[in-house]
Design a protein around this motif. Structure first.
Motif, mmCIF file in Angstrom:
data_model
loop_
_atom_site.group_PDB
_atom_site.id
_atom_site.type_symbol
_atom_site.label_atom_id
_atom_site.label_comp_id
_atom_site.label_asym_id
_atom_site.label_seq_id
_atom_site.Cartn_x
_atom_site.Cartn_y
_atom_site.Cartn_z
ATOM 1 N N GLU A 90 -2.568 33.616 7.431
ATOM 2 C CA GLU A 90 -3.626 33.683 6.435
ATOM 3 C C GLU A 90 -5.016 33.614 7.069
ATOM 4 O O GLU A 90 -5.972 34.227 6.588
ATOM 5 C CB GLU A 90 -3.449 32.534 5.440
ATOM 6 C CG GLU A 90 -4.342 32.619 4.224
ATOM 7 C CD GLU A 90 -4.048 31.529 3.230
ATOM 8 O OE1 GLU A 90 -3.749 31.857 2.066
ATOM 9 O OE2 GLU A 90 -4.122 30.343 3.621
ATOM 10 N N GLY A 91 -5.130 32.905 8.177
ATOM 11 C CA GLY A 91 -6.423 32.759 8.819
ATOM 12 C C GLY A 91 -6.905 33.998 9.547
ATOM 13 O O GLY A 91 -8.046 34.032 10.039
ATOM 14 N N ASN A 92 -6.094 35.037 9.611
ATOM 15 C CA ASN A 92 -6.505 36.252 10.308
ATOM 16 C C ASN A 92 -7.654 36.961 9.607
ATOM 17 O O ASN A 92 -8.346 37.777 10.229
ATOM 18 C CB ASN A 92 -5.318 37.214 10.450
ATOM 19 C CG ASN A 92 -4.428 36.847 11.637
ATOM 20 O OD1 ASN A 92 -4.822 36.061 12.495
ATOM 21 N ND2 ASN A 92 -3.229 37.395 11.669
ATOM 22 N N LYS A 151 -8.649 32.482 -6.315
ATOM 23 C CA LYS A 151 -8.136 33.266 -5.196
ATOM 24 C C LYS A 151 -8.955 32.964 -3.941
ATOM 25 O O LYS A 151 -10.157 32.710 -4.026
ATOM 26 C CB LYS A 151 -8.209 34.763 -5.506
ATOM 27 C CG LYS A 151 -7.321 35.192 -6.668
ATOM 28 C CD LYS A 151 -7.447 36.696 -6.904
ATOM 29 C CE LYS A 151 -6.564 37.142 -8.054
ATOM 30 N NZ LYS A 151 -6.684 38.612 -8.302
ATOM 31 N N ARG A 152 -8.263 33.010 -2.841
ATOM 32 C CA ARG A 152 -8.951 32.819 -1.561
ATOM 33 C C ARG A 152 -9.847 34.022 -1.290
ATOM 34 O O ARG A 152 -9.442 35.185 -1.462
ATOM 35 C CB ARG A 152 -7.922 32.673 -0.434
ATOM 36 C CG ARG A 152 -8.518 32.609 0.983
ATOM 37 C CD ARG A 152 -7.400 32.711 2.006
ATOM 38 N NE ARG A 152 -7.912 32.870 3.370
ATOM 39 C CZ ARG A 152 -8.118 31.902 4.232
ATOM 40 N NH1 ARG A 152 -7.830 30.656 3.860
ATOM 41 N NH2 ARG A 152 -8.570 32.142 5.436
ATOM 42 N N ASN A 155 -6.840 44.996 13.427
ATOM 43 C CA ASN A 155 -5.532 44.383 13.671
ATOM 44 C C ASN A 155 -5.396 43.048 12.947
ATOM 45 O O ASN A 155 -4.349 42.745 12.357
ATOM 46 C CB ASN A 155 -5.327 44.178 15.171
ATOM 47 C CG ASN A 155 -5.156 45.487 15.925
ATOM 48 O OD1 ASN A 155 -4.874 46.524 15.329
ATOM 49 N ND2 ASN A 155 -5.336 45.455 17.230
ATOM 50 N N ALA A 156 -6.446 42.232 13.005
ATOM 51 C CA ALA A 156 -6.394 40.929 12.342
ATOM 52 C C ALA A 156 -6.295 41.094 10.829
ATOM 53 O O ALA A 156 -5.547 40.361 10.159
ATOM 54 C CB ALA A 156 -7.638 40.118 12.700
ATOM 55 N N TRP A 157 -6.998 42.034 10.267
ATOM 56 C CA TRP A 157 -6.955 42.239 8.813
ATOM 57 C C TRP A 157 -5.578 42.727 8.352
ATOM 58 O O TRP A 157 -5.069 42.286 7.322
ATOM 59 C CB TRP A 157 -8.041 43.237 8.417
ATOM 60 C CG TRP A 157 -8.103 43.543 6.949
ATOM 61 C CD1 TRP A 157 -7.860 44.732 6.352
ATOM 62 C CD2 TRP A 157 -8.417 42.637 5.896
ATOM 63 N NE1 TRP A 157 -8.004 44.645 4.998
ATOM 64 C CE2 TRP A 157 -8.358 43.365 4.687
ATOM 65 C CE3 TRP A 157 -8.754 41.295 5.868
ATOM 66 C CZ2 TRP A 157 -8.623 42.776 3.446
ATOM 67 C CZ3 TRP A 157 -9.016 40.709 4.633
ATOM 68 C CH2 TRP A 157 -8.949 41.439 3.450
ATOM 69 N N ARG A 158 -4.969 43.615 9.152
ATOM 70 C CA ARG A 158 -3.647 44.127 8.784
ATOM 71 C C ARG A 158 -2.565 43.055 8.887
ATOM 72 O O ARG A 158 -1.541 43.143 8.192
ATOM 73 C CB ARG A 158 -3.291 45.311 9.685
ATOM 74 C CG ARG A 158 -4.105 46.562 9.390
ATOM 75 C CD ARG A 158 -3.802 47.658 10.388
ATOM 76 N NE ARG A 158 -4.526 48.893 10.069
ATOM 77 C CZ ARG A 158 -4.551 49.965 10.854
ATOM 78 N NH1 ARG A 158 -3.896 49.935 12.031
ATOM 79 N NH2 ARG A 158 -5.227 51.036 10.498
ATOM 80 N N SER A 159 -2.775 42.076 9.736
ATOM 81 C CA SER A 159 -1.753 41.032 9.929
ATOM 82 C C SER A 159 -2.090 39.746 9.178
ATOM 83 O O SER A 159 -1.545 38.688 9.490
ATOM 84 C CB SER A 159 -1.594 40.735 11.425
ATOM 85 O OG SER A 159 -2.808 40.254 11.969
ATOM 86 N N CYS A 195 -18.762 33.017 8.558
ATOM 87 C CA CYS A 195 -18.434 33.252 7.157
ATOM 88 C C CYS A 195 -18.049 31.939 6.490
ATOM 89 O O CYS A 195 -17.822 30.914 7.149
ATOM 90 C CB CYS A 195 -17.294 34.269 7.006
ATOM 91 S SG CYS A 195 -15.678 33.655 7.569
ATOM 92 N N LEU A 196 -17.956 31.974 5.168
ATOM 93 C CA LEU A 196 -17.574 30.822 4.352
ATOM 94 C C LEU A 196 -16.224 31.135 3.726
ATOM 95 O O LEU A 196 -16.069 32.161 3.044
ATOM 96 C CB LEU A 196 -18.630 30.581 3.263
ATOM 97 C CG LEU A 196 -18.564 29.265 2.491
ATOM 98 C CD1 LEU A 196 -18.954 28.101 3.401
ATOM 99 C CD2 LEU A 196 -19.498 29.322 1.284
ATOM 100 N N VAL A 197 -15.234 30.291 3.979
ATOM 101 C CA VAL A 197 -13.904 30.473 3.398
ATOM 102 C C VAL A 197 -13.858 29.735 2.064
ATOM 103 O O VAL A 197 -13.887 28.508 2.028
ATOM 104 C CB VAL A 197 -12.797 29.956 4.338
ATOM 105 C CG1 VAL A 197 -11.424 30.150 3.690
ATOM 106 C CG2 VAL A 197 -12.857 30.664 5.682
ATOM 107 N N VAL A 198 -13.799 30.470 1.000
ATOM 108 C CA VAL A 198 -13.776 29.886 -0.352
ATOM 109 C C VAL A 198 -12.323 29.842 -0.810
ATOM 110 O O VAL A 198 -11.743 30.864 -1.202
ATOM 111 C CB VAL A 198 -14.638 30.711 -1.323
ATOM 112 C CG1 VAL A 198 -14.635 30.068 -2.704
ATOM 113 C CG2 VAL A 198 -16.058 30.836 -0.797
ATOM 114 N N ASP A 199 -11.712 28.669 -0.762
ATOM 115 C CA ASP A 199 -10.297 28.518 -1.101
ATOM 116 C C ASP A 199 -10.089 27.168 -1.778
ATOM 117 O O ASP A 199 -10.086 26.120 -1.133
ATOM 118 C CB ASP A 199 -9.444 28.615 0.164
ATOM 119 C CG ASP A 199 -7.951 28.648 -0.142
ATOM 120 O OD1 ASP A 199 -7.597 28.583 -1.340
ATOM 121 O OD2 ASP A 199 -7.158 28.736 0.812
ATOM 122 N N ILE A 200 -9.924 27.201 -3.115
ATOM 123 C CA ILE A 200 -9.711 25.960 -3.885
ATOM 124 C C ILE A 200 -8.382 26.009 -4.629
ATOM 125 O O ILE A 200 -8.187 25.323 -5.636
ATOM 126 C CB ILE A 200 -10.867 25.735 -4.882
ATOM 127 C CG1 ILE A 200 -10.980 26.915 -5.858
ATOM 128 C CG2 ILE A 200 -12.185 25.527 -4.137
ATOM 129 C CD1 ILE A 200 -11.924 26.680 -7.008
#
Length: 513
Positions: free
Chosen positions: A356-358, A455-456, A347-351, A442-447
């Motif tokens: 964006e944080g889902n 890309k995020r 559900n989180a991935w589909r939304s 996890c590590l959120v790679v977003d620059i």
């Protein structure tokens, strides 16, 4: 009021006359015109007469006074001799009481000869068909090594004979043994009559005391028995649906932990996955089901919250609510329910486009579900947050770093180590804010803010070593502005510093994308 004859009898008994003591004991044993029946008082006077070698006294004791009365007295060890003599005189039931009185004493106090005779007397009483003796013999044989007993050592056979004679503890023990062995037919053979008697007793109690709530006097063992009977009967075609439901209701009221959950599913016509099953004719009763499933959830049953989430999504449920369904689903996931964790992740991935944080939430739940062996969760997790792979450029750069370089450029050295461990590109390594990127799992790679071509993406943490590396690097950057206005400068300044520090890698240190 005692008659004149009885008063004379009492005076004679108190004076030590054996005939009077025997007569008074008989009067209390069977009840007289002026004296009430009292087993305890009868035993007192018959014991006094027996001490004067009155054979009829110990025969009467062995024939009529049960073990429960003798066991209440502080002189129970001494009473054993009267039951022994009565047994020797041919009173078979006295052998069982004699054995119980002897075997209840400390083994160090009782002579071995007496103990062995007690066991032999018990066996004779058991073979004579006395059910209490059969059950006691089964208990003794199961507790003591057969070589130590002068009897037939087949505890199972004695227990079955006692159970067939209606001894409830024997029936319960055999039912328990069959349940542990996985033999549901044998379990039901012994347990079902007990369960039905428990249910009848409840109905009688409820009728006589309607103001009382719950299940008066129901032991947890009885509740468990009712629950297990319902569980077995529910899977059989010849079941009585009303009886199954009654057993589960009584078991739930009696404190059985499984019964509320099982009853809730039964009423909803569902299995644990939420799929519909044909439990019995008629429509599902979702309102009652919700009550029992909520109780099961509050008692710590994760599957109950998952079942509730299925119910609240059903169009036929009058109180259908997607918000409640999601709330119960998350509660189940938080308690470790694998299917709920997978669904929360999906559900989180589909939304993720709505929030964006889902994707971070998706990775969290999918990682939990994958750890419980769900292959679908592992497959989607590889897509959501691929596992960390070392970056060759960073490994090569890390190999060239000297102690002086690390001490003089600790921020840059930490970024290179971060890239080497988690597979970051050069731009990602130089611009990432490690503190903001660390999400625990996890590590959120977003620059993208400082490097538009990027890309995020997420990188999954999967080992304790990776967690330690990231934790140590995060501590280096605590309370440090990692933005372009911070002490490290903008991207060009950071890139220039990297190339200056490691000139041999300056022209070939990996793609910026």
């Amino acid at each position: 009021m005692a008659s004149r004859e009885e008063l004379t009898m009492i005076r004679g008994a108190r004076a030590g006359q054996a005939d009077a003591q025997l007569a008074l004991g008989k009067r209390y044993l069977f009840g007289g015109d002026g004296l009430p029946q009292s087993m305890t008082t009868a035993l007192h006077w018959l014991d006094r007469a027996a001490r004067q070698d009155c054979e009829e006294a110990w025969v009467l004791i062995g024939t009529h006074v049960p073990y429960e009365i003798a066991a209440q007295s502080e002189s129970r060890a001494l009473f054993a001799r009267w039951y022994e003599r009565a047994f020797d005189a041919g009173v078979m039931q006295a052998g069982g009481v004699f054995a119980r009185l002897v075997l209840a004493q400390d083994g160090a106090v009782v002579e071995d000869v007496v103990r062995r005779k007690a066991v032999m007397a018990l066996e004779m009483a058991a073979k004579a068909g006395l059910s209490d003796a059969q059950w006691l013999l089964a208990e003794i044989v199961s507790d003591a090594p057969p070589a130590d007993l002068p009897v037939d050592g087949n505890a199972q056979a004695w227990a079955e004979r006692a159970a067939s004679s209606g001894v409830a503890p024997a029936q319960q023990a055999l039912a328990e043994h069959a349940w542990d062995a996985g033999d549901r037919d044998v379990f039901l053979h012994w347990a079902l009559p007990l369960a039905r008697e428990i249910a009848r007793q409840h109905i009688r109690n409820a009728a006589s005391e309607p103001s009382r709530n719950g299940m008066p006097g129901l032991r947890i063992e009885d509740a468990r028995l009712l629950s297990r009977c319902a569980q077995v009967l529910a899977l059989r075609d010849e079941r009585d649906p009303d009886e199954v439901q009654l057993f589960w209701e009584l078991a739930a009221q009696g404190g059985d932990e499984i019964a509320p959950f099982s009853l809730g599913l039964w009423l909803a016509r569902m299995d644990e996955s939420g799929a519909r099953i044909k439990a019995r004719a008629g429509a599902a009763n979702f309102k009652k089901s919700v009550r029992w499933l909520t109780l099961a959830g509050e008692q710590g049953k994760a599957g109950a919250w998952y079942a509730l989430s299925r119910i609240y999504m059903k169009p036929e449920f009058s109180q259908r609510s997607l918000a409640d369904a999601l709330r119960y689903l998350e509660r189940a996931a938080e308690m470790g329910h694998a299917a709920a964790q997978l669904e929360c992740g999906v559900n989180a991935w589909r939304s993720r486009r709505d929030n964006e944080g889902n994707d971070v939430r998706a990775a969290f739940w999918l990682q939990k579900a994958a750890a419980q062996g769900l292959s679908d969760a592992a497959t989607l997790l590889d897509k959501v947050a691929p596992r960390a792979k070392p970056a060759p450029w960073a490994q090569a750069a890390q190999a060239q770093l000297t102690r002086e370089m690390v001490n003089g450029h600790h921020f840059l050295a930490a970024r290179i180590e971060l890239a080497a461990c988690f597979g970051l590109t050069r731009a990602e390594a130089l611009l990432l804010d490690p503190c903001a990127a660390d999400q625990g799992h996890c590590l959120v790679v977003d620059i993208r803010e400082n490097y538009g071509r990027s890309k995020r993406r997420l990188v999954l943490l999967q080992t304790g070593e990776e967690r330690q590396v990231l934790g140590r690097i995060v501590r280096i950057f605590e309370n440090v502005d990692c933005g372009v206005n911070g002490p490290e400068g903008n991207y060009r300044q950071r890139l220039y510093r990297l190339k200056t520090l490691l000139p041999e890698e300056g022209g070939d240190m990996g793609s910026d994308d």
